[in-house]
Design an enzyme around this catalytic site. Structure first.
Site: not given
Ligand SMILES: *[C@@H]1O[C@H](CO)[C@@H](O)[C@H](O)[C@H]1NC(C)=O
Ligand SMILES: *[C@@H]1O[C@H](CO)[C@@H](O)[C@H](O)[C@H]1NC(C)=O
Ligand SMILES: *[C@@H]1O[C@H](CO)[C@@H](O)[C@H](O)[C@H]1NC(C)=O
Ligand SMILES: *[C@@H]1O[C@H](CO)[C@@H](O)[C@H](O)[C@H]1NC(C)=O
Ligand SMILES: *[C@@H]1O[C@H](CO)[C@@H](O)[C@H](O)[C@H]1NC(C)=O
Length: 526
Positions: A320-321
Site C-alpha cells: 500500500e505505497v
C-alpha cells in the site's frame, strides 16, 4: 478394566464420529495418524518425566518446562484425589518417557516437528512413550497428550482413555503463522504471552509481529533512540529487553517470531522522532526515498533486530505505497529527476535497497505481495512473497520460483468479523497449485489479527477459535481434513472449551468472530 475395543483411525471422519464414544478423541489439530484401543489408565500422583534412551539431555530445561506446563494444564481444572482405593497399581501411569534423537535445541525455520506418542497394551510399570527428532516435536507431542487427559468425576483422578494407542504426527506446512499488530493498539506483554500460549496449544509456530506502523512506533531502537517518540504514549512501549523476552518465551514453546518493519509506506510514525524521514512536514509518507539517512535508519533497525530476532526471516512490508508525496515534494522530485526515476521505479529502488540491507544482516526477506505484483522478477531469490490481496497470486509466485505465504484477506483476516470459522477452516493454501515442486514453495499460511479494532479487551475472542480452525488446515495432512466443516464442529467446540478452561477467552463457534454466547447452554454446544 474396561471392555476393549479397537478402532483404527484411517480417516478423520471415521475417527471423529465412529470412535467418539463418551469421551471421544477430541484432538485438535487432528494428527496424521491415530490408532487406539479402549482401555483406561490413571495418572499417578507422581507422574514423572524421564529420558531413558534419549540423546537429548534438556540442559536448557525446555522439555522440563513443557512437561510442568502439561501437568499444570491437566491438573488445574479439578482437584484430584490420589488416595482413591478403587484400583491397584497396574492401572496407574507412572510417567512419560521422552526419547529425542537430536542433541541440538536450536529453533529455526524447518526444524523437525514430528513426534510419535504411544502407550503399550501391557507393561509394568506403565509409561507413555514420546519419541521425536527434536525437542520441538516433543513439545507438540506433549500438547497432544494433554488433550487425551480428562478428569473423571467417579474416581476423581485424571484418566487417559483409548489405550493402547499410537499417534504418529508431523505438520503439513512448516510455516503456520499468526500476525499481531501492536501499532494500531498497544498490546501488553502478558497479553502477547497469552496469544503465544494458545498458539502452542493449536500447534501454530510463527508469531508475525507487525510492531510498528503509521499510527505508532512502540519499540525501542538503540541505534536511533528517538524512534519510539512515535509511541502513542510514554508507557505504551517495548524495550529491547521486552522484545527479547517475547522472543525467548515463544522459542521455548517452539514458536519463532517474525519481526516486521513495513517500508516505505506505513511508516509515518518514524518521523515523530526524526522528521527528516518525512518528505516534508505536510507530506509525511512514504519515507523519503531521496534521503540517505532513511537507509541508515533501516540499517540501524535491522542491526538492532539481529541481536534479538533470531528467526531466519525479517518482514519488510512494502504494501500500500502511495508515492505521490515523492513527486509533489520539491527536493524529492528533484532527486527523482536527477536519478531518472519515476515514482514506481523509485518504489522498486527503495524495496530492493531495503532487501539488500536485510540480506547484509543475514536475513531472508518476507515482503507483501505488491512488491511481487509490481516488480516480481527483480526481487531477491531469497524473498518469500506474502499474499494478502488477490486470488491466484500464490500460484503466480511459485510459478516464478519464489516462495509464498498465504494470507488471503477474504478468508484469513481475523479483523474481518463476518468471516466465519468455517471459512477459516476451508481456505486451502494450495488451491490451483498442482506441481509438487511448486507446492513445496508454499511454505505455509498465516492468519492476520490487524489491530485497528482490538486491544486487551477483545483480542483473544477475536483470534480464537477462528485461528485454530486455520491451524488444523496448516497442520493436518490434506487427506485427513474434513471436506465439510460440519464434521469437525464438535471437535473444534471441544478445543474452544479447552482454551476457555486454560484461561483463553475464545469466542463461541455459533456465529462469526467475537460473538457472545447466544443463550444459556453447554460450552460444547455453542
Ligand atoms: C491422602 O493420604 C495421605 C497419606 O495417607 C494423607 O497425608 C493425605 O492427607 C490424604 N489426602 C487426602 C486428600 O485425603
Ligand atoms: C543418538 O545419537 C547417536 C549418534 O548420533 C545415534 O546413532 C542414535 O541413533 C541416537 N539415538 C536416538 C534415540 O536417536
Ligand atoms: C495518495 O496520496 C495523495 C496525497 O498524499 C492523495 O491526494 C491521493 O488521493 C492518494 N492516492 C490514493 C490512491 O490513495
Ligand atoms: C515508469 O517507468 C517505467 C519504465 O522504466 C514505465 O514502464 C512505467 O510505465 C513508468 N511509470 C509511470 C507511472 O510513468
Ligand atoms: C482457482 O482457479 C479457478 C479457475 O481458474 C478460479 O476461478 C479461482 O479463483 C482460483 N482460485 C484461487 C484461490 O486462485
Amino acid at each position: 478394566m474396561k471392555v476393549r475395543f479397537f478402532c483404527l483411525g484411517f480417516t478423520l471422519v471415521w475417527l471423529a464420529v465412529g470412535c467418539a464414544g463418551i469421551h471421544g478423541l477430541n484432538l485438535w489439530p487432528m494428527p496424521k495418524s491415530v490408532s487406539h484401543g479402549g482401555q483406561t489408565l490413571y495418572m499417578s500422583k507422581d507422574f514423572g518425566l524421564r529420558y531413558e534412551g534419549s540423546n537429548y539431555t534438556d540442559a536448557s530445561g525446555i522439555l522440563k518446562d513443557g512437561f510442568a506446563r502439561l501437568l499444570d494444564g491437566v491438573e488445574a481444572d479439578h482437584v484430584a484425589d490420589y488416595n482413591s482405593t478403587h484400583f491397584d497399581h497396574s492401572v496407574l501411569l507412572q510417567g512419560l518417557n521422552v526419547i529425542i534423537s537430536s542433541f541440538n535445541d536450536q529453533l529455526q525455520f524447518g526444524v523437525d516437528e514430528s513426534y510419535k506418542l504411544s502407550i503399550a497394551a501391557t507393561g509394568n510399570p506403565r509409561y507413555v512413550y514420546l519419541e521425536a527428532q527434536t525437542v520441538y516435536g516433543a513439545l507438540h507431542g506433549l500438547q497432544t497428550f494433554s488433550q487425551l487427559c480428562h478428569f473423571d468425576f467417579t474416581t476423581r483422578m485424571v484418566e487417559v482413555h483409548q489405550i493402547p494407542f499410537t499417534i504418529i504426527d508431523t505438520p503439513r506446512f512448516s510455516y503456520r503463522g499468526l500476525l499481531i499488530d501492536t501499532a494500531r493498539h498497544y498490546q501488553s506483554l502478558p497479553m502477547i504471552k497469552n496469544v503465544i500460549d494458545a498458539m502452542a496449544y493449536s500447534k501454530l509456530n510463527v508469531l508475525h509481529w507487525h510492531i510498528v506502523d503509521s499510527q505508532s512506533f512502540p519499540l525501542e531502537i538503540p541505534s536511533y533512540p528517538k524512534l519510539w517518540n512515535g509511541a502513542f504514549s510514554p508507557s505504551e512501549r517495548y524495550t529491547m529487553a521486552d522484545a527479547a523476552e517475547i522472543v525467548q518465551y515463544a522459542q521455548r514453546r517452539g514458536i519463532n517470531v517474525l519481526a516486521e518493519i513495513d517500508v516505505p509506506g506505513h511508516a509515518l510514525s518514524w518521523g515523530t522522532g526524526y522528521p527528516s524521514l518525512w518528505p516534508s512536514r505536510d507530506c509525511q509518507q512514504p519515507l523519503d526515498v531521496s534521503n540517505e539517512f532513511t537507509f541508515k535508519v533501516i540499517d540501524g533497525i535491522l542491526s538492532d533486530f539481529r541481536k534479538v530476532f533470531e528467526f531466519r526471516f525479517v518482514h519488510l512490508g512494502g504494501d500500500e505505497v502511495n508515492t505521490s508525496c515523492w513527486s509533489t515534494t520539491a527536493h524529492v522530485n528533484k532527486w527523482l529527476r536527477e536519478h531518472h526515476l519515476n515514482e514506481s521505479e523509485a518504489y522498486q529502488y527503495f524495496v530492493l535497497r531495503a532487501q539488500n540491507i536485510a540480506l547484509s544482516h543475514g536475513y531472508e526477506i518476507v515482503n507483501w505481495e505488491e512488491t511481487f505484483n509490481n516488480f516480481g522478477s527483480k526481487l531477491s531469490p531469497k524473498t518469500v512473497v506474502h499474499n494478502w490481496l488477490g486470488r491466484g497470486v500464490a500460484q503466480q509466485v511459485v510459478g516464478k520460483g519464489l516462495r509464498c505465504i498465504v494470507s488471503n484477506q477474504d478468508k484469513w483476516y481475523l479483523d474481518h468479523l463476518d468471516t466465519t470459522w468455517q471459512d477459516f477452516y476451508m481456505n486451502e493454501p494450495l488451491t490451483n497449485i498442482t506441481y509438487p515442486t511448486q507446492q513445496k514453495l508454499v511454505i505455509g499460511g498465516e492468519v492476520c489479527m490487524w489491530g485497528e479494532h482490538v486491544d486487551g479487551s477483545d483480542l483473544e475472542q477475536t483470534i480464537w477459535p477462528r485461528a485454530a480452525a486455520a491451524a488444523e488446515r496448516l497442520w493436518t495432512p490434506y487427506e485427513n481434513l474434513a471436506t465439510d466443516p460440519k464434521k469437525v464442529t464438535g471437535r473444534l467446540a471441544h478445543f474452544r472449551c479447552l482454551l476457555n478452561q486454560r484461561g483463553i477467552a475464545a469466542a463461541p463457534l455459533a456465529g462469526p468472530g467475537r460473538v457472545a454466547p447466544d443463550e444459556p447452554g453447554s460450552c460444547y454446544k455453542q
